[in-house]
Scaffold this motif. Structure first.
Motif, mmCIF file in Angstrom:
data_model
loop_
_atom_site.group_PDB
_atom_site.id
_atom_site.type_symbol
_atom_site.label_atom_id
_atom_site.label_comp_id
_atom_site.label_asym_id
_atom_site.label_seq_id
_atom_site.Cartn_x
_atom_site.Cartn_y
_atom_site.Cartn_z
ATOM 1 N N ASN A 191 0.263 0.594 -12.039
ATOM 2 C CA ASN A 191 1.123 -0.509 -12.483
ATOM 3 C C ASN A 191 0.555 -1.854 -12.044
ATOM 4 O O ASN A 191 0.635 -2.859 -12.773
ATOM 5 C CB ASN A 191 2.533 -0.347 -11.910
ATOM 6 C CG ASN A 191 3.263 0.861 -12.476
ATOM 7 O OD1 ASN A 191 2.824 1.447 -13.464
ATOM 8 N ND2 ASN A 191 4.362 1.241 -11.851
ATOM 9 N N PHE A 206 1.242 6.373 -17.922
ATOM 10 C CA PHE A 206 0.982 5.048 -18.473
ATOM 11 C C PHE A 206 1.050 5.136 -19.991
ATOM 12 O O PHE A 206 1.013 6.219 -20.576
ATOM 13 C CB PHE A 206 -0.371 4.482 -18.004
ATOM 14 C CG PHE A 206 -1.538 5.391 -18.262
ATOM 15 C CD1 PHE A 206 -1.885 6.380 -17.363
ATOM 16 C CD2 PHE A 206 -2.287 5.270 -19.420
ATOM 17 C CE1 PHE A 206 -2.953 7.241 -17.602
ATOM 18 C CE2 PHE A 206 -3.364 6.100 -19.670
ATOM 19 C CZ PHE A 206 -3.699 7.097 -18.758
ATOM 20 N N VAL A 251 -2.273 -2.890 -14.307
ATOM 21 C CA VAL A 251 -1.758 -3.365 -15.599
ATOM 22 C C VAL A 251 -1.160 -4.766 -15.451
ATOM 23 O O VAL A 251 -1.500 -5.689 -16.210
ATOM 24 C CB VAL A 251 -0.692 -2.389 -16.144
ATOM 25 C CG1 VAL A 251 -0.030 -2.976 -17.391
ATOM 26 C CG2 VAL A 251 -1.320 -1.044 -16.446
ATOM 27 N N ASN A 252 -0.275 -4.931 -14.489
ATOM 28 C CA ASN A 252 0.342 -6.257 -14.289
ATOM 29 C C ASN A 252 -0.705 -7.285 -13.871
ATOM 30 O O ASN A 252 -0.631 -8.457 -14.264
ATOM 31 C CB ASN A 252 1.439 -6.176 -13.226
ATOM 32 C CG ASN A 252 2.697 -5.529 -13.760
ATOM 33 O OD1 ASN A 252 2.823 -5.273 -14.951
ATOM 34 N ND2 ASN A 252 3.632 -5.241 -12.873
ATOM 35 N N GLN A 257 0.007 -0.438 -22.198
ATOM 36 C CA GLN A 257 -0.565 -0.836 -20.907
ATOM 37 C C GLN A 257 -2.093 -0.815 -20.966
ATOM 38 O O GLN A 257 -2.751 -1.664 -20.363
ATOM 39 C CB GLN A 257 -0.045 0.087 -19.808
ATOM 40 C CG GLN A 257 1.435 -0.149 -19.485
ATOM 41 C CD GLN A 257 1.968 0.826 -18.458
ATOM 42 O OE1 GLN A 257 1.708 2.037 -18.534
ATOM 43 N NE2 GLN A 257 2.710 0.325 -17.501
ATOM 44 N N GLN A 301 0.940 5.700 -8.748
ATOM 45 C CA GLN A 301 1.642 5.088 -9.882
ATOM 46 C C GLN A 301 1.752 3.577 -9.703
ATOM 47 O O GLN A 301 1.546 2.798 -10.646
ATOM 48 C CB GLN A 301 3.037 5.707 -10.008
ATOM 49 C CG GLN A 301 3.842 5.207 -11.205
ATOM 50 C CD GLN A 301 3.205 5.597 -12.530
ATOM 51 O OE1 GLN A 301 3.049 6.773 -12.837
ATOM 52 N NE2 GLN A 301 2.807 4.605 -13.319
ATOM 53 N N LEU A 302 2.077 3.160 -8.472
ATOM 54 C CA LEU A 302 2.182 1.723 -8.203
ATOM 55 C C LEU A 302 0.831 1.028 -8.350
ATOM 56 O O LEU A 302 0.753 -0.116 -8.818
ATOM 57 C CB LEU A 302 2.735 1.489 -6.794
ATOM 58 C CG LEU A 302 4.202 1.885 -6.580
ATOM 59 C CD1 LEU A 302 4.558 1.815 -5.093
ATOM 60 C CD2 LEU A 302 5.131 0.986 -7.390
ATOM 61 N N ASN A 315 2.825 -4.978 -6.835
ATOM 62 C CA ASN A 315 3.209 -3.601 -7.165
ATOM 63 C C ASN A 315 2.934 -2.630 -6.030
ATOM 64 O O ASN A 315 3.791 -1.810 -5.700
ATOM 65 C CB ASN A 315 2.471 -3.154 -8.435
ATOM 66 C CG ASN A 315 3.081 -3.770 -9.670
ATOM 67 O OD1 ASN A 315 4.012 -3.224 -10.258
ATOM 68 N ND2 ASN A 315 2.586 -4.930 -10.069
#
Length: 286
Positions: A10, A137, A13-14, A141, A6-7, A252
């Motif tokens: 993320n 997500f 995306v970031n 995103q 998950q991180l 992340n």
């Protein structure tokens, strides 16, 4: 392992968000040599303009987003013509232009707060939510990742295939030599301020749709964009993209083993390591 996956998502995306910010900031900085800290409030104004066109004028979101991008490009060009160009024409020292940029940052940010208030502005969107195994997500995103791919590809094609793009590359390599061979560097500077500001508007609008807009949202945006450019290497747009992507991933994924309170500190740590071992940036000159 579920948390790590998950991180990682993320982080992608970031990282895409940071890379897009770095791309716009790096295009302006690398071409003109101007540290355009007012890039942050331009990012904020793009989000607020989009919100105003939706909430006050009732435009569809897609039309309002187009309006927000155009308004950001116009503010970018006005910033260059009204503030930076007089200093550039007088060959003012770099720190004078830097101070002028910081002053513009404060003026624009306060103007947003006075004009729109300090409450959060939101637009009504309901993005789909997807599950892929243990990873969650949203549609927004995916748009953030797609925005980087589309904008990055379009900018690369513009720089390689058009005469104005080649002029931008020539000015980035050597502004004095570009003038000698007849390139109008003032016109090229206007162009990169328009393009860089328009690029900043895209992640701003996506953040407006995702989290809402506040007057000081531009501070983090320009901070991250500056870090991405320095890590990647000033003058390298590929470096700015990879630098932003690297920051997002490390921030992340680092949360896997480090408390979330330290998340923003990780970016400084990455910057410290890069400046220590490769002060010119990871991709300087590419």
């Amino acid at each position: 392992m579920d948390l790590f996956l998950q991180l990682l998502v993320n982080g992608v995306v970031n990282g895409s968000h940071y890379a897009l910010l770095g791309l716009g900031f790096g295009l302006i900085f690398g071409t003109t040599g101007i540290v355009h800290f007012a890039y942050g409030p331009v990012y904020t104004l793009a989000a607020y303009a989009t919100w105003a066109l939706v909430a006050l004028l009732g435009l569809p979101l897609i039309a309002a987003a187009g309006g927000g991008i155009l308004i950001a490009a116009g503010i970018g060009v006005a910033s260059y013509l009204l503030l930076y160009k007089p200093f550039v024409d007088r060959q003012a020292p770099t720190f004078v232009v830097l101070i002028a940029s910081l002053g513009l940052f404060i003026v624009l940010e306060n103007t947003v707060g006075i004009a729109f208030g300090t409450d959060k502005k939101v637009v009504d969107v309901s993005p789909d939510i997807f599950l892929l195994g243990p990873v969650v997500f949203t549609e927004l995103q995916l748009w953030q990742i797609a925005a980087l791919i589309v904008v990055g590809g379009a900018l690369a094609a513009f720089l390689r295939l058009t005469s104005y793009g080649k002029a931008v590359r020539a000015m980035t390599d050597n502004a004095d030599m570009a003038r000698v061979i007849g390139i109008d560097t003032g016109k090229v500077s206007m162009l990169v301020f328009a393009l860089g500001s328009a690029i900043a508007a895209i992640p701003a609008i996506l953040i407006l749709m995702k989290d809402g807009g506040v007057p000081n949202m531009g501070f983090i945006a320009v901070f991250v964009a500056f870090l991405a450019v320095v890590v990647g290497g000033v003058g390298s747009l590929i470096g700015a993209v990879i630098g932003g992507f690297l920051l997002g991933l490390v921030e992340n994924v680092g949360m896997w083993q480090i408390p979330t309170e330290w998340q923003s500190t990780i970016a400084f740590f990455v910057l410290f390591l890069v400046l220590l071992f490769r002060p010119q940036g990871l991709f300087k000159g590419t």
